[in-house]
Design a protein around this motif. Structure first.
Motif, PDB file in Angstrom:
ATOM      1  N   ALA A  15       0.224  -1.142  -0.349  1.00 38.18           N
ATOM      2  CA  ALA A  15       0.140   0.163   0.083  1.00 38.18           C
ATOM      3  C   ALA A  15       0.841   1.131   0.015  1.00 38.18           C
ATOM      4  O   ALA A  15       0.528   1.983  -0.739  1.00 38.18           O
ATOM      5  CB  ALA A  15      -0.563  -0.216   0.973  1.00 38.18           C
ATOM      6  N   LEU A  16       2.139   0.965   0.709  1.00 34.98           N
ATOM      7  CA  LEU A  16       3.026   2.788   1.054  1.00 34.98           C
ATOM      8  C   LEU A  16       3.573   2.917  -0.721  1.00 34.98           C
ATOM      9  O   LEU A  16       3.693   3.957  -1.680  1.00 34.98           O
ATOM     10  CB  LEU A  16       3.760   1.996   1.832  1.00 34.98           C
ATOM     11  N   LEU A  17       4.080   1.593  -1.739  1.00 33.90           N
ATOM     12  CA  LEU A  17       4.432   1.717  -2.369  1.00 33.90           C
ATOM     13  C   LEU A  17       3.195   2.685  -3.604  1.00 33.90           C
ATOM     14  O   LEU A  17       3.792   2.638  -4.011  1.00 33.90           O
ATOM     15  CB  LEU A  17       5.296   0.068  -2.956  1.00 33.90           C
ATOM     16  N   ALA A  18       2.341   1.369  -3.932  1.00 37.89           N
ATOM     17  CA  ALA A  18       1.290   1.379  -4.671  1.00 37.89           C
ATOM     18  C   ALA A  18       0.905   2.656  -4.504  1.00 37.89           C
ATOM     19  O   ALA A  18      -0.350   3.253  -5.814  1.00 37.89           O
ATOM     20  CB  ALA A  18       0.433   0.432  -5.254  1.00 37.89           C
ATOM     21  N   GLY A  19       0.082   3.931  -3.403  1.00 40.08           N
ATOM     22  CA  GLY A  19      -0.422   5.269  -2.829  1.00 40.08           C
ATOM     23  C   GLY A  19       0.072   5.928  -3.463  1.00 40.08           C
ATOM     24  O   GLY A  19      -1.226   6.787  -4.195  1.00 40.08           O
ATOM     25  N   PRO A  20       1.096   6.191  -3.478  1.00 41.53           N
ATOM     26  CA  PRO A  20       1.624   7.079  -4.836  1.00 41.53           C
ATOM     27  C   PRO A  20       1.403   8.006  -6.303  1.00 41.53           C
ATOM     28  O   PRO A  20       0.904   8.200  -6.365  1.00 41.53           O
ATOM     29  CB  PRO A  20       2.689   7.495  -3.861  1.00 41.53           C
ATOM     30  N   ALA A  21       2.353   5.808  -6.140  1.00 36.70           N
ATOM     31  CA  ALA A  21       1.351   5.840  -7.795  1.00 36.70           C
ATOM     32  C   ALA A  21      -0.407   6.317  -8.361  1.00 36.70           C
ATOM     33  O   ALA A  21      -0.236   6.368  -9.011  1.00 36.70           O
ATOM     34  CB  ALA A  21       2.293   4.709  -7.826  1.00 36.70           C
ATOM     35  N   LEU A  22      -1.040   5.611  -7.457  1.00 40.42           N
ATOM     36  CA  LEU A  22      -2.147   5.402  -8.001  1.00 40.42           C
ATOM     37  C   LEU A  22      -2.937   6.894  -7.209  1.00 40.42           C
ATOM     38  O   LEU A  22      -3.562   7.271  -8.511  1.00 40.42           O
ATOM     39  CB  LEU A  22      -3.192   4.207  -6.981  1.00 40.42           C
ATOM     40  N   TYR A  23      -2.321   7.550  -6.827  1.00 36.48           N
ATOM     41  CA  TYR A  23      -2.673   9.224  -6.641  1.00 36.48           C
ATOM     42  C   TYR A  23      -2.203   9.700  -8.204  1.00 36.48           C
ATOM     43  O   TYR A  23      -2.646  10.948  -8.751  1.00 36.48           O
ATOM     44  CB  TYR A  23      -1.866   9.875  -5.000  1.00 36.48           C
ATOM     45  N   GLY A  24      -1.254   9.529  -8.060  1.00 40.20           N
ATOM     46  CA  GLY A  24      -0.636  10.085  -9.213  1.00 40.20           C
ATOM     47  C   GLY A  24      -1.562  10.333 -10.786  1.00 40.20           C
ATOM     48  O   GLY A  24      -1.485  10.755 -11.311  1.00 40.20           O
ATOM     49  N   THR A  25      -1.842   8.961 -10.996  1.00 39.14           N
ATOM     50  CA  THR A  25      -2.477   8.445 -12.007  1.00 39.14           C
ATOM     51  C   THR A  25      -3.573   9.311 -11.441  1.00 39.14           C
ATOM     52  O   THR A  25      -4.102   9.779 -12.690  1.00 39.14           O
ATOM     53  CB  THR A  25      -2.779   7.103 -11.954  1.00 39.14           C
ATOM     54  N   ALA A  26      -4.325   9.475 -11.013  1.00 39.96           N
ATOM     55  CA  ALA A  26      -5.993  10.066 -11.265  1.00 39.96           C
ATOM     56  C   ALA A  26      -5.996  11.613 -11.002  1.00 39.96           C
ATOM     57  O   ALA A  26      -6.937  11.808 -11.638  1.00 39.96           O
ATOM     58  CB  ALA A  26      -5.866   9.565  -9.481  1.00 39.96           C
ATOM     59  N   ARG A  27      -4.778  11.890 -10.369  1.00 37.13           N
ATOM     60  CA  ARG A  27      -4.724  13.244 -10.842  1.00 37.13           C
ATOM     61  C   ARG A  27      -4.341  13.499 -12.578  1.00 37.13           C
ATOM     62  O   ARG A  27      -4.706  14.429 -12.731  1.00 37.13           O
ATOM     63  CB  ARG A  27      -3.201  13.773 -10.045  1.00 37.13           C
ATOM     64  N   GLU A  28      -3.324  13.159 -12.763  1.00 39.14           N
ATOM     65  CA  GLU A  28      -3.009  13.206 -13.939  1.00 39.14           C
ATOM     66  C   GLU A  28      -4.713  12.649 -14.895  1.00 39.14           C
ATOM     67  O   GLU A  28      -4.661  13.335 -16.029  1.00 39.14           O
ATOM     68  CB  GLU A  28      -2.151  12.169 -14.338  1.00 39.14           C
ATOM     69  N   ARG A  29      -5.168  12.002 -14.894  1.00 38.97           N
ATOM     70  CA  ARG A  29      -6.823  11.573 -15.541  1.00 38.97           C
ATOM     71  C   ARG A  29      -7.094  12.412 -15.582  1.00 38.97           C
ATOM     72  O   ARG A  29      -8.034  13.032 -16.070  1.00 38.97           O
ATOM     73  CB  ARG A  29      -7.148  10.010 -15.144  1.00 38.97           C
TER      74      ARG A  29
END
Length: 67
Positions: A15-29
């Motif tokens: 969760a610590l590794l995937a959280g920022p990546a998922l947040y960044g993807t949502a922001r880019e979309r």
């Protein structure tokens, strides 16, 4: 009990590794969606609508010559 704790630690690290990546993807979309909507609005304005009135705050100012 140790096995459950090991699974929880692995899930926490994932969760610590995937959280920022998922947040960044949502922001880019979200940003891509906003850019697409702005471009669509701009193309509709070019097709037949009258140009928008210029706001007074965006007009260039002329320096005063009165002294």
């Amino acid at each position: 009990m140790t096995t459950i704790l090991n699974y929880l630690v692995v899930l926490a690290v994932a969760a610590l590794l995937a959280g920022p990546a998922l947040y960044g993807t949502a922001r880019e979309r979200r940003i891509d969606r906003q850019l697409h909507e702005a471009a669509a609005g701009r193309s509709e304005a070019k097709e037949g609508e009258a140009p928008r009135a210029q706001k007074s705050s965006s007009r260039s100012t002329v320096p005063s010559t009165a002294t």
